[in-house]
Design a protein around this motif. Structure first.
Motif, PDB file in Angstrom:
ATOM      1  N   ALA A  18     -66.247  43.386  64.152  1.00  0.00           N
ATOM      2  CA  ALA A  18     -65.286  44.427  63.777  1.00  0.00           C
ATOM      3  C   ALA A  18     -65.976  45.751  63.451  1.00  0.00           C
ATOM      4  O   ALA A  18     -65.361  46.816  63.558  1.00  0.00           O
ATOM      5  CB  ALA A  18     -64.455  43.966  62.584  1.00  0.00           C
ATOM      6  N   PHE A  19     -67.242  45.673  63.075  1.00  0.00           N
ATOM      7  CA  PHE A  19     -67.973  46.882  62.693  1.00  0.00           C
ATOM      8  C   PHE A  19     -69.174  47.124  63.608  1.00  0.00           C
ATOM      9  O   PHE A  19     -70.189  47.666  63.182  1.00  0.00           O
ATOM     10  CB  PHE A  19     -68.393  46.789  61.219  1.00  0.00           C
ATOM     11  N   ALA A  20     -69.021  46.743  64.861  1.00  0.00           N
ATOM     12  CA  ALA A  20     -70.109  46.899  65.831  1.00  0.00           C
ATOM     13  C   ALA A  20     -70.360  48.362  66.197  1.00  0.00           C
ATOM     14  O   ALA A  20     -71.484  48.741  66.515  1.00  0.00           O
ATOM     15  CB  ALA A  20     -69.812  46.088  67.091  1.00  0.00           C
ATOM     16  N   ALA A  21     -69.340  49.181  66.125  1.00  0.00           N
ATOM     17  CA  ALA A  21     -69.497  50.592  66.489  1.00  0.00           C
ATOM     18  C   ALA A  21     -70.274  51.337  65.400  1.00  0.00           C
ATOM     19  O   ALA A  21     -70.071  51.088  64.207  1.00  0.00           O
ATOM     20  CB  ALA A  21     -68.132  51.238  66.689  1.00  0.00           C
ATOM     21  N   ASN A  26     -67.320  49.384  56.821  1.00  0.00           N
ATOM     22  CA  ASN A  26     -66.551  49.516  55.587  1.00  0.00           C
ATOM     23  C   ASN A  26     -66.826  48.252  54.778  1.00  0.00           C
ATOM     24  O   ASN A  26     -66.376  47.166  55.150  1.00  0.00           O
ATOM     25  CB  ASN A  26     -65.064  49.651  55.915  1.00  0.00           C
ATOM     26  N   HIS A  27     -67.587  48.388  53.703  1.00  0.00           N
ATOM     27  CA  HIS A  27     -68.010  47.194  52.968  1.00  0.00           C
ATOM     28  C   HIS A  27     -66.832  46.410  52.394  1.00  0.00           C
ATOM     29  O   HIS A  27     -66.859  45.189  52.356  1.00  0.00           O
ATOM     30  CB  HIS A  27     -69.028  47.542  51.876  1.00  0.00           C
ATOM     31  N   LYS A  28     -65.794  47.090  51.978  1.00  0.00           N
ATOM     32  CA  LYS A  28     -64.645  46.386  51.406  1.00  0.00           C
ATOM     33  C   LYS A  28     -64.000  45.472  52.442  1.00  0.00           C
ATOM     34  O   LYS A  28     -63.738  44.298  52.179  1.00  0.00           O
ATOM     35  CB  LYS A  28     -63.625  47.390  50.864  1.00  0.00           C
ATOM     36  N   SER A  77     -78.094  47.529  62.927  1.00  0.00           N
ATOM     37  CA  SER A  77     -78.489  48.076  61.629  1.00  0.00           C
ATOM     38  C   SER A  77     -77.431  49.086  61.199  1.00  0.00           C
ATOM     39  O   SER A  77     -76.771  49.701  62.041  1.00  0.00           O
ATOM     40  CB  SER A  77     -79.839  48.782  61.733  1.00  0.00           C
ATOM     41  N   LEU A  78     -77.284  49.263  59.911  1.00  0.00           N
ATOM     42  CA  LEU A  78     -76.382  50.297  59.415  1.00  0.00           C
ATOM     43  C   LEU A  78     -77.030  51.660  59.620  1.00  0.00           C
ATOM     44  O   LEU A  78     -78.255  51.793  59.555  1.00  0.00           O
ATOM     45  CB  LEU A  78     -76.084  50.093  57.929  1.00  0.00           C
ATOM     46  N   SER A  79     -76.211  52.661  59.834  1.00  0.00           N
ATOM     47  CA  SER A  79     -76.720  54.027  59.966  1.00  0.00           C
ATOM     48  C   SER A  79     -77.150  54.541  58.592  1.00  0.00           C
ATOM     49  O   SER A  79     -76.828  53.942  57.555  1.00  0.00           O
ATOM     50  CB  SER A  79     -75.632  54.941  60.536  1.00  0.00           C
ATOM     51  N   VAL A  80     -77.842  55.645  58.583  1.00  0.00           N
ATOM     52  CA  VAL A  80     -78.244  56.266  57.319  1.00  0.00           C
ATOM     53  C   VAL A  80     -77.002  56.595  56.489  1.00  0.00           C
ATOM     54  O   VAL A  80     -76.961  56.343  55.279  1.00  0.00           O
ATOM     55  CB  VAL A  80     -79.096  57.534  57.579  1.00  0.00           C
TER      56      VAL A  80
END
Length: 110
Positions: A18-21, A26-28, A77-80
């Protein structure tokens, strides 16, 4: 220990996908989708232990960047920007890292 030892693999996959882009994290929503939010503090502490790769007792910025990979190795990886936002949300005492209690609070408040 692997994340799938404490959370269902299917839920982890759905949440990570869901958060591949880039810049979509969104951590929540993530903590809810992977099933972590509905778990008790003991499971949250186990997850913290997996994410705390250097076993320092804290999740530092470099470990936060790799948070999704902690759930499944082929994740991005998460972005900055995402890492900074996650750190700001979780670092209640302002020391630049997230301790175990802060992590439990971060997940619970999500």
């Amino acid at each position: 220990m692997h994340m799938t030892d404490v959370l269902p693999a299917g839920d982890i996959s759905k949440a990570v996908e869901a958060f591949a882009a880039p810049d979509s994290f969104n951590h929540k929503k993530f903590f809810e989708m992977c099933g972590l939010k509905s778990k008790g503090p003991d499971v949250m502490k186990q997850v913290f232990g997996i994410l705390d790769q250097d076993r320092s007792g804290f999740i530092e910025e470099d470990e936060l960047c790799l948070m999704l990979k902690g759930f499944t190795p082929n994740a991005r990886s998460l972005s900055v920007k995402e890492t900074t936002a996650l750190l700001a949300a979780g670092d209640k005492d302002g020391d630049g890292k997230i301790g175990m209690d802060e992590f439990v609070t971060l997940v619970s408040e999500s």
